[in-house]
Write a protein that holds these residues in place. Structure first.
Motif, PDB file in Angstrom:
ATOM      1  N   SER A 106      -9.717   0.410   4.351  1.00 24.42           N
ATOM      2  CA  SER A 106     -10.605  -0.482   3.615  1.00 24.42           C
ATOM      3  C   SER A 106     -10.444  -0.285   2.112  1.00 24.42           C
ATOM      4  O   SER A 106     -10.087   0.796   1.636  1.00 24.42           O
ATOM      5  CB  SER A 106     -12.056  -0.226   4.019  1.00 24.42           C
ATOM      6  OG  SER A 106     -12.473   1.017   3.506  1.00 24.42           O
ATOM      7  N   ILE A 107     -10.720  -1.352   1.357  1.00 20.14           N
ATOM      8  CA  ILE A 107     -10.646  -1.305  -0.106  1.00 20.14           C
ATOM      9  C   ILE A 107     -11.558  -0.185  -0.620  1.00 20.14           C
ATOM     10  O   ILE A 107     -11.200   0.573  -1.524  1.00 20.14           O
ATOM     11  CB  ILE A 107     -11.098  -2.666  -0.688  1.00 20.14           C
ATOM     12  CG1 ILE A 107     -10.020  -3.721  -0.446  1.00 20.14           C
ATOM     13  CG2 ILE A 107     -11.430  -2.541  -2.162  1.00 20.14           C
ATOM     14  CD1 ILE A 107      -8.892  -3.718  -1.430  1.00 20.14           C
ATOM     15  N   ASP A 108     -12.734  -0.089  -0.036  1.00 24.61           N
ATOM     16  CA  ASP A 108     -13.715   0.936  -0.378  1.00 24.61           C
ATOM     17  C   ASP A 108     -13.068   2.334  -0.343  1.00 24.61           C
ATOM     18  O   ASP A 108     -13.102   3.088  -1.310  1.00 24.61           O
ATOM     19  CB  ASP A 108     -14.851   0.805   0.665  1.00 24.61           C
ATOM     20  CG  ASP A 108     -15.990   1.763   0.440  1.00 24.61           C
ATOM     21  OD1 ASP A 108     -15.740   2.832  -0.140  1.00 24.61           O
ATOM     22  OD2 ASP A 108     -17.113   1.461   0.848  1.00 24.61           O
ATOM     23  N   ARG A 109     -12.426   2.632   0.773  1.00 21.87           N
ATOM     24  CA  ARG A 109     -11.781   3.941   0.971  1.00 21.87           C
ATOM     25  C   ARG A 109     -10.679   4.177  -0.071  1.00 21.87           C
ATOM     26  O   ARG A 109     -10.553   5.250  -0.659  1.00 21.87           O
ATOM     27  CB  ARG A 109     -11.192   3.949   2.401  1.00 21.87           C
ATOM     28  CG  ARG A 109     -10.544   5.187   2.886  1.00 21.87           C
ATOM     29  CD  ARG A 109     -11.530   6.241   3.334  1.00 21.87           C
ATOM     30  NE  ARG A 109     -11.794   7.204   2.279  1.00 21.87           N
ATOM     31  CZ  ARG A 109     -12.957   7.783   2.050  1.00 21.87           C
ATOM     32  NH1 ARG A 109     -13.991   7.523   2.806  1.00 21.87           N
ATOM     33  NH2 ARG A 109     -13.096   8.644   1.077  1.00 21.87           N
ATOM     34  N   ILE A 110      -9.877   3.144  -0.311  1.00 20.66           N
ATOM     35  CA  ILE A 110      -8.734   3.292  -1.218  1.00 20.66           C
ATOM     36  C   ILE A 110      -9.206   3.554  -2.644  1.00 20.66           C
ATOM     37  O   ILE A 110      -8.685   4.435  -3.335  1.00 20.66           O
ATOM     38  CB  ILE A 110      -7.838   2.033  -1.165  1.00 20.66           C
ATOM     39  CG1 ILE A 110      -7.210   1.895   0.225  1.00 20.66           C
ATOM     40  CG2 ILE A 110      -6.749   2.105  -2.227  1.00 20.66           C
ATOM     41  CD1 ILE A 110      -6.635   0.530   0.513  1.00 20.66           C
ATOM     42  N   VAL A 111     -10.213   2.795  -3.088  1.00 20.77           N
ATOM     43  CA  VAL A 111     -10.703   2.957  -4.457  1.00 20.77           C
ATOM     44  C   VAL A 111     -11.332   4.351  -4.625  1.00 20.77           C
ATOM     45  O   VAL A 111     -11.127   5.027  -5.628  1.00 20.77           O
ATOM     46  CB  VAL A 111     -11.692   1.828  -4.819  1.00 20.77           C
ATOM     47  CG1 VAL A 111     -12.400   2.127  -6.130  1.00 20.77           C
ATOM     48  CG2 VAL A 111     -10.953   0.493  -4.904  1.00 20.77           C
ATOM     49  N   ARG A 112     -12.082   4.793  -3.619  1.00 22.91           N
ATOM     50  CA  ARG A 112     -12.672   6.137  -3.683  1.00 22.91           C
ATOM     51  C   ARG A 112     -11.589   7.210  -3.694  1.00 22.91           C
ATOM     52  O   ARG A 112     -11.647   8.158  -4.482  1.00 22.91           O
ATOM     53  CB  ARG A 112     -13.595   6.376  -2.478  1.00 22.91           C
ATOM     54  CG  ARG A 112     -14.906   5.631  -2.583  1.00 22.91           C
ATOM     55  CD  ARG A 112     -15.667   5.684  -1.253  1.00 22.91           C
ATOM     56  NE  ARG A 112     -16.756   4.721  -1.288  1.00 22.91           N
ATOM     57  CZ  ARG A 112     -17.939   4.963  -1.845  1.00 22.91           C
ATOM     58  NH1 ARG A 112     -18.188   6.130  -2.392  1.00 22.91           N
ATOM     59  NH2 ARG A 112     -18.866   4.030  -1.864  1.00 22.91           N
TER      60      ARG A 112
END
Ligand SMILES: [Zn+2]
Ligand SMILES: [Zn+2]
Length: 289
Positions: A106-112
């Motif tokens: 997920s984008i969320d995971r990648i950005v974090r």
């Protein structure tokens, strides 16, 4: 009533500063859109986002900064600016990061994870601004005075193209930063993908499209997920756009060569009697939609 557009990063793959890229710029993709009411929309978060952040902070003069950030996908050149985007370090600011829900991670995971202590000194949890994540698909969404829809394009790992317009204006901008229009690559391309893409772009005032390669170069890079000048021009003609903006310039492409590529594209439309404006995206370039 019009969307205002400003380019902060136009280069593909990796930042490419130096004397040969001064005019078109060396920062990776980041484009600012503003609605008539002043709502902030950011397309991609490449290294151009750092200067955008500085500009936003000085324009805001202490007032809270709010906006939507639309990521086409999560390759480095489209997310690397986030940890250097000044407004995320300021309490009271609020951003929603939009991306595909079909990416393997997920984008969320990648950005974090991009701010994991192993690779960056400040963690995502330490940021002072409020940051939400939201998924987008082909259904049209209506936000703060604008409409947006997405279309899955041909790129390794998946990517989205976006279409924006102000509610009630009838004029659109289509932004497709990374997309392989050529026949190379192994993608799960559904039947009718190309004609649906043409429909997605149809009648847009402005098409910003990946033009990483020349036709000769493309033979060496089939399957890498990018298009040629000719392919982007064909799509623009087929979809009947008013203006094509060449984008995601190859890191090695010099200012002089880009000038030549723009001229060649202009020659082609002129010879065919087509009325279309053609520009290459340059850092600092502005236009209205
Ligand atoms: Zn890219
Ligand atoms: Zn990419």
């Amino acid at each position: 009533m019009s969307l205002r557009v400003q380019f902060w990063g136009t280069r593909g793959s990796i930042p490419s500063p130096g004397p040969k890229t001064v005019r078109y710029g060396g920062n990776t993709p980041c484009v600012e859109l503003r609605t008539t009411e002043g709502w902030l929309i950011i397309l991609d978060a490449g290294t151009g986002m750092r200067e955008l952040g500085r500009s936003l902070l000085s324009r805001a003069n202490g007032a809270p900064i709010k906006g939507d950030i639309f990521l086409t996908h999560a390759h480095w050149d489209h997310i690397q600016g986030i940890p250097f985007f000044g407004p995320i370090f300021q309490r009271g600011n609020h951003f929603t990061i939009w991306g595909s829900q079909t990416l393997e991670t997920s984008i969320d995971r990648i950005v974090r994870d991009q701010m994991n202590p192993v690779v960056f000194p400040v963690t995502f949890e330490e940021l002072d601004a409020t940051i939400d994540f939201s998924a987008i698909d082909e259904r049209k969404q209506v936000r703060q005075g604008f409409e947006v829809s997405a279309y899955p394009v041909r790129h390794p790992g998946g990517a989205l193209g976006y279409r924006f317009s102000e509610v009630g204006s009838g004029r659109s901008l289509v932004y497709i930063s990374d997309n392989e229009l050529g026949s190379g690559g192994k993608y799960e391309t559904p039947i009718g993908w190309r004609s649906k893409l043409v429909d997605f772009v149809k009648g847009a005032k402005v098409l910003v499209h990946d033009t990483t390669y020349t036709a000769e170069e493309y033979d060496h890079y089939r399957g890498w997920g990018h298009s040629t000048y000719d392919d982007a021009l064909s799509l623009a003609i087929e979809a009947g756009v008013e203006q094509l903006v060449l984008f995601h310039h190859k890191p090695e492409r010099s200012d002089e060569e880009l000038d030549q590529r723009v001229e060649q594209c202009r020659e082609i439309v002129k010879e065919r009697g087509i009325n279309m404006e053609i520009e290459a995206a340059a850092e600092g370039m502005t236009l209205t939609v």
